[in-house]
Design a protein around this motif. Structure first.
Motif, mmCIF file in Angstrom:
data_model
loop_
_atom_site.group_PDB
_atom_site.id
_atom_site.type_symbol
_atom_site.label_atom_id
_atom_site.label_comp_id
_atom_site.label_asym_id
_atom_site.label_seq_id
_atom_site.Cartn_x
_atom_site.Cartn_y
_atom_site.Cartn_z
ATOM 1 N N ASN A 129 -32.406 -27.419 66.202
ATOM 2 C CA ASN A 129 -33.416 -26.517 65.656
ATOM 3 C C ASN A 129 -34.016 -27.009 64.339
ATOM 4 N N GLN A 130 -33.648 -28.232 63.916
ATOM 5 C CA GLN A 130 -34.185 -28.867 62.711
ATOM 6 C C GLN A 130 -33.786 -28.148 61.415
ATOM 7 N N LYS A 131 -32.790 -27.277 61.451
ATOM 8 C CA LYS A 131 -32.350 -26.585 60.235
ATOM 9 C C LYS A 131 -31.381 -27.459 59.450
ATOM 10 N N ARG A 132 -31.594 -27.500 58.137
ATOM 11 C CA ARG A 132 -30.758 -28.341 57.284
ATOM 12 C C ARG A 132 -29.402 -27.695 57.042
ATOM 13 N N MET A 133 -28.391 -28.555 56.863
ATOM 14 C CA MET A 133 -27.063 -28.098 56.497
ATOM 15 C C MET A 133 -26.966 -28.009 54.976
ATOM 16 N N PRO A 134 -25.984 -27.256 54.473
ATOM 17 C CA PRO A 134 -25.767 -27.248 53.023
ATOM 18 C C PRO A 134 -25.389 -28.652 52.556
ATOM 19 N N PRO A 135 -25.636 -28.976 51.280
ATOM 20 C CA PRO A 135 -25.188 -30.266 50.752
ATOM 21 C C PRO A 135 -23.697 -30.453 51.024
ATOM 22 N N THR A 136 -23.326 -31.638 51.424
ATOM 23 C CA THR A 136 -21.926 -31.857 51.802
ATOM 24 C C THR A 136 -20.972 -31.818 50.620
ATOM 25 N N ASN A 137 -21.527 -31.828 49.398
ATOM 26 C CA ASN A 137 -20.686 -31.720 48.203
ATOM 27 C C ASN A 137 -20.878 -30.379 47.506
ATOM 28 N N LYS A 138 -21.386 -29.402 48.231
ATOM 29 C CA LYS A 138 -21.684 -28.092 47.656
ATOM 30 C C LYS A 138 -20.454 -27.484 46.996
ATOM 31 N N LYS A 139 -20.646 -26.952 45.807
ATOM 32 C CA LYS A 139 -19.577 -26.291 45.069
ATOM 33 C C LYS A 139 -19.772 -24.779 45.161
ATOM 34 N N GLY A 140 -18.792 -24.092 45.694
ATOM 35 C CA GLY A 140 -18.902 -22.651 45.846
ATOM 36 C C GLY A 140 -19.637 -22.286 47.115
ATOM 37 N N CYS A 193 -22.778 -27.385 74.960
ATOM 38 C CA CYS A 193 -24.195 -27.023 74.939
ATOM 39 C C CYS A 193 -24.338 -25.533 74.648
ATOM 40 N N GLU A 194 -25.460 -25.177 74.028
ATOM 41 C CA GLU A 194 -25.819 -23.764 73.890
ATOM 42 C C GLU A 194 -27.304 -23.601 74.180
ATOM 43 N N ASP A 195 -27.700 -22.389 74.566
ATOM 44 C CA ASP A 195 -29.093 -22.121 74.904
ATOM 45 C C ASP A 195 -30.038 -22.491 73.769
ATOM 46 N N SER A 196 -31.188 -23.053 74.139
ATOM 47 C CA SER A 196 -32.264 -23.348 73.200
ATOM 48 C C SER A 196 -33.445 -22.440 73.530
ATOM 49 N N GLN A 197 -33.781 -21.538 72.619
ATOM 50 C CA GLN A 197 -34.894 -20.627 72.877
ATOM 51 C C GLN A 197 -36.206 -21.392 73.043
ATOM 52 N N GLU A 198 -36.375 -22.447 72.285
ATOM 53 C CA GLU A 198 -37.594 -23.253 72.372
ATOM 54 C C GLU A 198 -37.732 -23.878 73.765
#
Length: 212
Positions: A129-140, A193-198
């Motif tokens: 879905n092209q959504k970004r993940m949180p920074p891999t070094n995220k604090k908190g 796999c999971e459903d893709s609405q697109e």
């Protein structure tokens, strides 16, 4: 029902062809419900190791993704902590070792944008879905369920092999529980796999079949 414009459907077809990705097969999309292994929030999920035709198969990340797309699905994404727990619990319960997700590191054309740097921290996204993940070094807060160690004993992702751009789930391989790891995309694994609405909307626009 969510409506998708003709323009967006055309964009999807062009993008898919450019990336070498498979467009969905409407009949397979209609049949996917019969091969579903579980549901969550109205989405059907498919486990490759539990289906007769794929139970003995291991695929690289790209081909695993195309296997999902054929059926109007995509590799599983875990955008929230609860979604990740849902998937990790499945991996633990099913006692499987190494599973592909849709997670991907941006390591291709266009990935030199400043906001993605450094790539191993800010360049991870869910390809489904092209959504970004949180920074891999995220604090908190939740940064994802990355393992605290891999083959080199360091925090994941570590890009240990120099081309580990795909996200897999490993089941306690390094004594670290069921956790996320960056893996070489050419590695062969089972997949979810999971459903893709697109993709479902695209397939519905191409057929008179009833695609739930």
């Amino acid at each position: 029902m969510v409506r998708v414009s003709v323009f967006l459907l055309l964009q999807l077809a062009v993008y898919t062809q450019q990336q070498g990705l498979e467009l969905p097969n409407p009949k397979a999309c209609a049949d996917r419900v019969n091969h579903s292994h579980t549901q969550r929030n109205g989405h059907h999920y498919f486990f490759s190791w539990k289906h007769r035709d794929t139970s003995n198969r291991r695929l690289d990340w790209f081909n695993a993704r195309n296997n999902c797309r054929h059926n109007c699905q995509d590799l599983v994404s875990m955008e929230t902590q609860s979604e990740s727990k849902f998937v990790l619990d499945i991996v633990e319960r099913e006692n499987v070792n190494s599973v592909w997700t849709s997670g991907r590191k941006c390591n291709f054309d266009g990935c030199d944008e400043p906001h993605l740097q450094p790539i191993n921290i800010n360049g991870w996204f869910w390809s489904a879905n092209q959504k970004r993940m949180p920074p891999t070094n995220k604090k908190g807060g939740w940064r994802g369920d990355w393992s605290n160690k891999g083959g080199a004993g360091t925090q994941q992702p570590d890009n240990r092999e120099g081309n580990e751009a795909c996200l897999g789930i490993l089941n306690n391989k390094f004594g670290d529980g069921v956790t996320w790891h960056d893996l070489n995309c050419n590695q062969h694994n089972i997949w979810i796999c999971e459903d893709s609405q697109e993709l479902l909307q695209y397939a519905r626009s191409k057929t008179n079949l009833n695609i739930p």
